[in-house]
Design an enzyme around this catalytic site. Structure first.
Site, PDB file in Angstrom:
ATOM      1  N   GLY A 122       0.829  -1.214   0.000  1.00  0.00           N
ATOM      2  CA  GLY A 122       0.000   0.000   0.000  1.00  0.00           C
ATOM      3  C   GLY A 122       0.859   1.257   0.000  1.00  0.00           C
ATOM      4  O   GLY A 122       1.895   1.308   0.657  1.00  0.00           O
ATOM      5  N   GLU A 213      28.272  -6.734  23.244  1.00  0.00           N
ATOM      6  CA  GLU A 213      27.367  -5.624  23.542  1.00  0.00           C
ATOM      7  C   GLU A 213      28.159  -4.332  23.694  1.00  0.00           C
ATOM      8  O   GLU A 213      29.176  -4.298  24.396  1.00  0.00           O
ATOM      9  CB  GLU A 213      26.579  -5.946  24.835  1.00  0.00           C
ATOM     10  CG  GLU A 213      25.879  -4.798  25.509  1.00  0.00           C
ATOM     11  CD  GLU A 213      24.798  -4.131  24.653  1.00  0.00           C
ATOM     12  OE1 GLU A 213      24.005  -4.840  24.017  1.00  0.00           O
ATOM     13  OE2 GLU A 213      24.766  -2.876  24.633  1.00  0.00           O
ATOM     14  N   HIS A 454      -2.282 -21.669  47.127  1.00  0.00           N
ATOM     15  CA  HIS A 454      -1.091 -22.396  47.577  1.00  0.00           C
ATOM     16  C   HIS A 454      -1.134 -23.831  47.065  1.00  0.00           C
ATOM     17  O   HIS A 454      -2.184 -24.468  47.147  1.00  0.00           O
ATOM     18  CB  HIS A 454      -1.027 -22.405  49.098  1.00  0.00           C
ATOM     19  CG  HIS A 454       0.139 -23.204  49.609  1.00  0.00           C
ATOM     20  ND1 HIS A 454       1.428 -22.726  49.570  1.00  0.00           N
ATOM     21  CD2 HIS A 454       0.210 -24.453  50.135  1.00  0.00           C
ATOM     22  CE1 HIS A 454       2.240 -23.652  50.058  1.00  0.00           C
ATOM     23  NE2 HIS A 454       1.530 -24.709  50.402  1.00  0.00           N
TER      24      HIS A 454
HETATM   25  P1  FAD Z   1       4.624  -5.432  12.214  1.00  0.00           P
HETATM   26  O1  FAD Z   1       4.333  -6.618  13.027  1.00  0.00           O
HETATM   27  O2  FAD Z   1       6.016  -5.233  11.729  1.00  0.00           O
HETATM   28  O3  FAD Z   1       3.639  -5.506  10.959  1.00  0.00           O
HETATM   29  C1  FAD Z   1       3.693  -4.602   9.915  1.00  0.00           C
HETATM   30  C2  FAD Z   1       3.127  -5.264   8.681  1.00  0.00           C
HETATM   31  O4  FAD Z   1       2.934  -4.281   7.681  1.00  0.00           O
HETATM   32  C3  FAD Z   1       4.053  -6.315   8.063  1.00  0.00           C
HETATM   33  O5  FAD Z   1       3.312  -7.434   7.669  1.00  0.00           O
HETATM   34  C4  FAD Z   1       4.637  -5.594   6.850  1.00  0.00           C
HETATM   35  O6  FAD Z   1       5.059  -6.474   5.817  1.00  0.00           O
HETATM   36  C5  FAD Z   1       3.447  -4.767   6.442  1.00  0.00           C
HETATM   37  N1  FAD Z   1       3.777  -3.602   5.624  1.00  0.00           N
HETATM   38  C6  FAD Z   1       4.795  -2.715   5.789  1.00  0.00           C
HETATM   39  N2  FAD Z   1       4.715  -1.741   4.855  1.00  0.00           N
HETATM   40  C7  FAD Z   1       3.638  -2.038   4.086  1.00  0.00           C
HETATM   41  C8  FAD Z   1       3.044  -1.421   2.986  1.00  0.00           C
HETATM   42  N3  FAD Z   1       3.514  -0.263   2.497  1.00  0.00           N
HETATM   43  N4  FAD Z   1       1.953  -1.997   2.419  1.00  0.00           N
HETATM   44  C9  FAD Z   1       1.447  -3.148   2.916  1.00  0.00           C
HETATM   45  N5  FAD Z   1       1.972  -3.777   3.987  1.00  0.00           N
HETATM   46  C10 FAD Z   1       3.040  -3.209   4.560  1.00  0.00           C
HETATM   47  N6  FAD Z   1       6.990  -8.201  20.861  1.00  0.00           N
HETATM   48  C11 FAD Z   1       6.338  -8.655  21.945  1.00  0.00           C
HETATM   49  O7  FAD Z   1       5.469  -7.954  22.471  1.00  0.00           O
HETATM   50  N7  FAD Z   1       6.584  -9.892  22.473  1.00  0.00           N
HETATM   51  C12 FAD Z   1       7.534 -10.708  21.937  1.00  0.00           C
HETATM   52  O8  FAD Z   1       7.740 -11.820  22.429  1.00  0.00           O
HETATM   53  C13 FAD Z   1       8.252 -10.258  20.802  1.00  0.00           C
HETATM   54  N8  FAD Z   1       9.184 -11.040  20.238  1.00  0.00           N
HETATM   55  C14 FAD Z   1       9.845 -10.586  19.130  1.00  0.00           C
HETATM   56  C15 FAD Z   1      10.833 -11.395  18.589  1.00  0.00           C
HETATM   57  C16 FAD Z   1      11.535 -10.974  17.479  1.00  0.00           C
HETATM   58  C17 FAD Z   1      12.596 -11.861  16.886  1.00  0.00           C
HETATM   59  C18 FAD Z   1      11.226  -9.711  16.884  1.00  0.00           C
HETATM   60  C19 FAD Z   1      11.931  -9.245  15.654  1.00  0.00           C
HETATM   61  C20 FAD Z   1      10.247  -8.902  17.427  1.00  0.00           C
HETATM   62  C21 FAD Z   1       9.562  -9.321  18.564  1.00  0.00           C
HETATM   63  N9  FAD Z   1       8.587  -8.532  19.167  1.00  0.00           N
HETATM   64  C22 FAD Z   1       7.938  -8.968  20.284  1.00  0.00           C
HETATM   65  C23 FAD Z   1       8.234  -7.202  18.626  1.00  0.00           C
HETATM   66  C24 FAD Z   1       6.944  -7.304  17.791  1.00  0.00           C
HETATM   67  O9  FAD Z   1       7.138  -8.260  16.769  1.00  0.00           O
HETATM   68  C25 FAD Z   1       6.601  -5.946  17.213  1.00  0.00           C
HETATM   69  O10 FAD Z   1       6.544  -4.976  18.238  1.00  0.00           O
HETATM   70  C26 FAD Z   1       5.252  -5.994  16.513  1.00  0.00           C
HETATM   71  O11 FAD Z   1       5.256  -6.941  15.477  1.00  0.00           O
HETATM   72  C27 FAD Z   1       4.880  -4.629  15.950  1.00  0.00           C
HETATM   73  O12 FAD Z   1       3.642  -4.709  15.330  1.00  0.00           O
HETATM   74  P2  FAD Z   1       3.229  -3.738  14.141  1.00  0.00           P
HETATM   75  O13 FAD Z   1       1.840  -4.110  13.779  1.00  0.00           O
HETATM   76  O14 FAD Z   1       3.520  -2.344  14.510  1.00  0.00           O
HETATM   77  O15 FAD Z   1       4.228  -4.081  12.941  1.00  0.00           O
HETATM   78  P1  NAI Z   2      17.224  -4.112  21.724  1.00  0.00           P
HETATM   79  O1  NAI Z   2      17.014  -2.664  21.700  1.00  0.00           O
HETATM   80  O2  NAI Z   2      16.460  -4.940  22.680  1.00  0.00           O
HETATM   81  O3  NAI Z   2      18.748  -4.447  21.982  1.00  0.00           O
HETATM   82  C1  NAI Z   2      19.756  -3.984  21.152  1.00  0.00           C
HETATM   83  C2  NAI Z   2      21.077  -4.067  21.886  1.00  0.00           C
HETATM   84  O4  NAI Z   2      22.106  -3.849  20.960  1.00  0.00           O
HETATM   85  C3  NAI Z   2      21.217  -3.023  22.979  1.00  0.00           C
HETATM   86  O5  NAI Z   2      21.670  -3.607  24.174  1.00  0.00           O
HETATM   87  C4  NAI Z   2      22.220  -2.044  22.389  1.00  0.00           C
HETATM   88  O6  NAI Z   2      23.009  -1.394  23.378  1.00  0.00           O
HETATM   89  C5  NAI Z   2      23.050  -2.971  21.532  1.00  0.00           C
HETATM   90  N1  NAI Z   2      23.747  -2.302  20.439  1.00  0.00           N
HETATM   91  C6  NAI Z   2      23.295  -1.309  19.632  1.00  0.00           C
HETATM   92  N2  NAI Z   2      24.221  -0.982  18.714  1.00  0.00           N
HETATM   93  C7  NAI Z   2      25.286  -1.798  18.934  1.00  0.00           C
HETATM   94  C8  NAI Z   2      26.539  -1.959  18.308  1.00  0.00           C
HETATM   95  N3  NAI Z   2      26.900  -1.208  17.275  1.00  0.00           N
HETATM   96  N4  NAI Z   2      27.386  -2.892  18.793  1.00  0.00           N
HETATM   97  C9  NAI Z   2      27.041  -3.680  19.835  1.00  0.00           C
HETATM   98  N5  NAI Z   2      25.852  -3.569  20.475  1.00  0.00           N
HETATM   99  C10 NAI Z   2      24.978  -2.647  20.023  1.00  0.00           C
HETATM  100  O7  NAI Z   2      16.979  -4.582  20.202  1.00  0.00           O
HETATM  101  P2  NAI Z   2      16.760  -6.013  19.559  1.00  0.00           P
HETATM  102  O8  NAI Z   2      17.240  -7.089  20.459  1.00  0.00           O
HETATM  103  O9  NAI Z   2      17.277  -5.887  18.184  1.00  0.00           O
HETATM  104  O10 NAI Z   2      15.192  -6.117  19.502  1.00  0.00           O
HETATM  105  C11 NAI Z   2      14.444  -5.078  18.876  1.00  0.00           C
HETATM  106  C12 NAI Z   2      13.160  -4.889  19.578  1.00  0.00           C
HETATM  107  O11 NAI Z   2      12.269  -5.963  19.283  1.00  0.00           O
HETATM  108  C13 NAI Z   2      13.249  -4.890  21.098  1.00  0.00           C
HETATM  109  O12 NAI Z   2      13.639  -3.651  21.609  1.00  0.00           O
HETATM  110  C14 NAI Z   2      11.855  -5.202  21.474  1.00  0.00           C
HETATM  111  O13 NAI Z   2      11.103  -4.032  21.436  1.00  0.00           O
HETATM  112  C15 NAI Z   2      11.398  -6.141  20.381  1.00  0.00           C
HETATM  113  N6  NAI Z   2      11.477  -7.509  20.871  1.00  0.00           N
HETATM  114  C16 NAI Z   2      10.701  -7.866  21.931  1.00  0.00           C
HETATM  115  C17 NAI Z   2      10.755  -9.137  22.446  1.00  0.00           C
HETATM  116  C18 NAI Z   2       9.930  -9.459  23.631  1.00  0.00           C
HETATM  117  O14 NAI Z   2       9.059  -8.683  23.962  1.00  0.00           O
HETATM  118  N7  NAI Z   2      10.162 -10.575  24.297  1.00  0.00           N
HETATM  119  C19 NAI Z   2      11.616 -10.160  21.874  1.00  0.00           C
HETATM  120  C20 NAI Z   2      12.434  -9.658  20.786  1.00  0.00           C
HETATM  121  C21 NAI Z   2      12.323  -8.391  20.310  1.00  0.00           C
END
Ligand code: FAD
Ligand code: NAI
Length: 475
Positions: A122, A213, A454
């Site tokens: 989009g 880190e 408990h």
């Molecule tokens: P997204 O989930 O990124 O969705 C955006 C969607 O829009 C995608 O499908 C994308 O392809 C689509 N899109 C983008 N641009 C366009 C366009 N122009 N037209 C049509 N479609 C488009 N958060 C948690 O709370 N708990 C977790 O355990 C957790 N684990 C994570 C683990 C990993 C490895 C990662 C990377 C993230 C994790 N997160 C977690 C973070 C979480 O995934 C994101 O915060 C969340 O997905 C954000 O939702 P969103 O709807 O903003 O965007």
């Molecule tokens: P993050 O922000 O959690 O961690 C990134 C880390 O990389 C930080 O500790 C930062 O200091 C370090 N860093 C940044 N630049 C660096 C460099 N040049 N060299 C070495 N270290 C560096 O980001 P991450 O792990 O990529 O995840 C992105 C986001 O996705 C999270 O912040 C979170 O919001 C979401 N997420 C949430 C999860 C959950 O809710 N369980 C699981 C995974 C992701």
């Protein structure tokens, strides 16, 4: 021919598809555009969260934890496992199956709520008094005209300069969730949420994991008492964590990748890995929206600029989730999506940023809500602290999972709960009680006086609340 809608949502992740469903529940004609493709090129709504984030990471964390328990935890229970082995292919296939169930579930929910789904990319065409015109580039091209637009386009992994993701040796979260055999040596840059979760998966499956880190403090955003406990436990589990490093050149070889870095003593180091996960944060997805054509304002870091109500600078254009300021969490995106749909309907949608829980799904899990002790000190807020170790909790002993603690921080005068921090078994579930308590502005005494079952882990929460008043019963 163009199609008209009251609300068009761009992005079908947790922010977008939930906003679409809530808007449809409120009686609007709604469309949701999402471009994610499954392996066969078909629609795969759910965004990062469903496809390469929350869901697949938790599936692999679960599989690898089962393996770890079978290898190291069962013997204590008198269960002997001989000839234990694992099959990464089956783990990935199961993970893919879990993802598909979620993709299909979202397609079903959109249909059930009469949300028109458009599979494609989009972008904005124009925004004027007659509404917003959007183009969808998919199998066919569509033009949609919307009274309201909600941008929910999410985020992507941030690459290190000069080290683009090839998803073979230098992996983003996408590649990290698709490694098809345990790497002997796995490097992780960034000891954040992804680094620790994915590092845990592959350490459990036998990789030698080294985490590099940049910051000198481990998990700086986490309450430091909890972070120190986590650091101690993760190092004991076998994660090699190096803090305060400066990453230099990253060189990709035929079958390996080498990382030059300066350690916290200023010494030049070089490490060679089979695979390298780069998890140093994420960048918002705004490229390709054609934002400039309609004058959509972005902030200095490329996020869609919004006010506290998720309004952009354009009339009737809103933005939610990872593409706007605030924590990048699926539940934060969902809450914003619901609130915006309700605001469009003239209601008073609300997101309380003070009570958004965080969970890191390591073992033990880390979960928290509200202020950390270091924040309270920095803000000069007088507080009382109470902690209770799982070691003294009967259920944790029965489970054989006694590491960690629950920690309460309450206002020194009013006793209002200001923060709750947990490291321990099922912290992700236990934190919900603290979120409810803080939403209702409960005092630590309120929790201390509530009857908890408990034996349950939740008794540790009650005891930590009692500890605020220095009157634990079991410690
Ligand atoms: P997204 O989930 O990124 O969705 C955006 C969607 O829009 C995608 O499908 C994308 O392809 C689509 N899109 C983008 N641009 C366009 C366009 N122009 N037209 C049509 N479609 C488009 N958060 C948690 O709370 N708990 C977790 O355990 C957790 N684990 C994570 C683990 C990993 C490895 C990662 C990377 C993230 C994790 N997160 C977690 C973070 C979480 O995934 C994101 O915060 C969340 O997905 C954000 O939702 P969103 O709807 O903003 O965007
Ligand atoms: P993050 O922000 O959690 O961690 C990134 C880390 O990389 C930080 O500790 C930062 O200091 C370090 N860093 C940044 N630049 C660096 C460099 N040049 N060299 C070495 N270290 C560096 O980001 P991450 O792990 O990529 O995840 C992105 C986001 O996705 C999270 O912040 C979170 O919001 C979401 N997420 C949430 C999860 C959950 O809710 N369980 C699981 C995974 C992701």
């Amino acid at each position: 021919m163009s199609k008209n809608f009251d609300v068009v949502v761009i992005g079908g992740g947790p922010g977008g598809y939930i906003a679409a469903i809530r808007a449809a529940q409120l009686g609007f004609a709604v469309a949701c555009i999402d471009d994610w493709k499954n392996a066969k090129g078909g629609p795969a709504p759910g965004g990062t969260c469903t496809n390469v984030g929350c869901i697949p990471s938790k599936a692999l964390l679960q599989s690898s934890e089962h393996f770890e328990h079978a290898g190291h935890g069962f013997a204590e229970h008198g269960i002997e496992v001989k000839g234990l082995s694992f099959n990464v292919g089956q783990m990935l296939a199961r993970k893919d199956g879990v993802v598909k169930q979620n993709n299909d579930g979202i397609l079903y929910l959109l249909k059930k709520n009469k949300v028109a789904f458009f599979h494609g990319h989009g972008s904005f065409v124009k925004n004027d008094a007659s509404g917003t015109t959007l183009k969808v580039a998919g199998a066919s091209e569509e033009t949609l005209i919307a009274k309201h637009v909600i941008i929910a386009t999410g985020s992507n992994a941030r690459a290190l300069p000069g080290a683009d993701f090839d998803e073979k040796q230098i992996l983003s979260n996408t590649g990290a969730l698709a490694i098809d055999a345990t790497p002997k040596k796995l490097g992780v840059i960034g000891a954040g949420v992804i680094g620790l979760e994915m590092g845990s998966v592959w350490r459990r499956l036998g990789a030698e994991v080294t985490v590099l880190e940049a910051l000198p403090t481990f998990l700086g955003a986490v309450d430091q008492q909890i972070a120190k406990e986590a650091h101690k436990l993760f190092v004991k589990q076998g994660l090699n964590i190096h803090l305060g490093v400066k990453i230099g050149a990253i060189t990709v070889g035929k079958k390996d990748v080498s990382v030059a870095y300066t350690d916290d003593q200023g010494k030049e180091q070089k490490a060679v890995f089979d695979k390298l996960i780069v998890s140093i944060g994420r960048v918002p997805n705004t490229n390709g929206l054609n934002a400039a054509a309609v004058g959509l304002q972005l902030d200095g870091r490329g996020f869609v600029a919004v006010d506290a109500d998720c309004k952009t600078n354009l009339p009737n254009v809103w933005a939610v989730g990872d593409v706007v300021r605030g924590p990048m969490l699926a539940h934060k995106a969902e809450e914003e999506g619901v609130a915006v749909a309700e605001r469009i309907a003239g209601q008073h949608g609300h997101v309380n940023f003070n009570t958004i829980p965080w969970v890191i799904y390591t073992s033990p899990e880390i979960a928290w809500v509200g202020k950390t002790e270091q924040q309270l000190k920095a803000e000069g807020i007088a507080y009382k602290a109470g902690t209770f170790p799982f070691m003294a909790n009967g259920r944790a002993r029965a489970l054989g999972d006694t590491s960690g603690m629950v920690k309460f921080l309450a206002d020194a005068k009013s006793d209002e709960i200001l923060g709750v921090h947990i490291i321990g078994p099922m912290a992700s579930e236990l934190i919900a009680e603290a979120v409810v308590a803080m939403e209702f502005r409960a005092s630590a005494e309120d929790i201390a006086r509530i009857c908890h079952a408990h034996p349950s882990l939740s008794e540790a929460t009650k005891e930590a609340a009692l500890a605020v008043d220095k009157r634990t019963l079991n410690f």
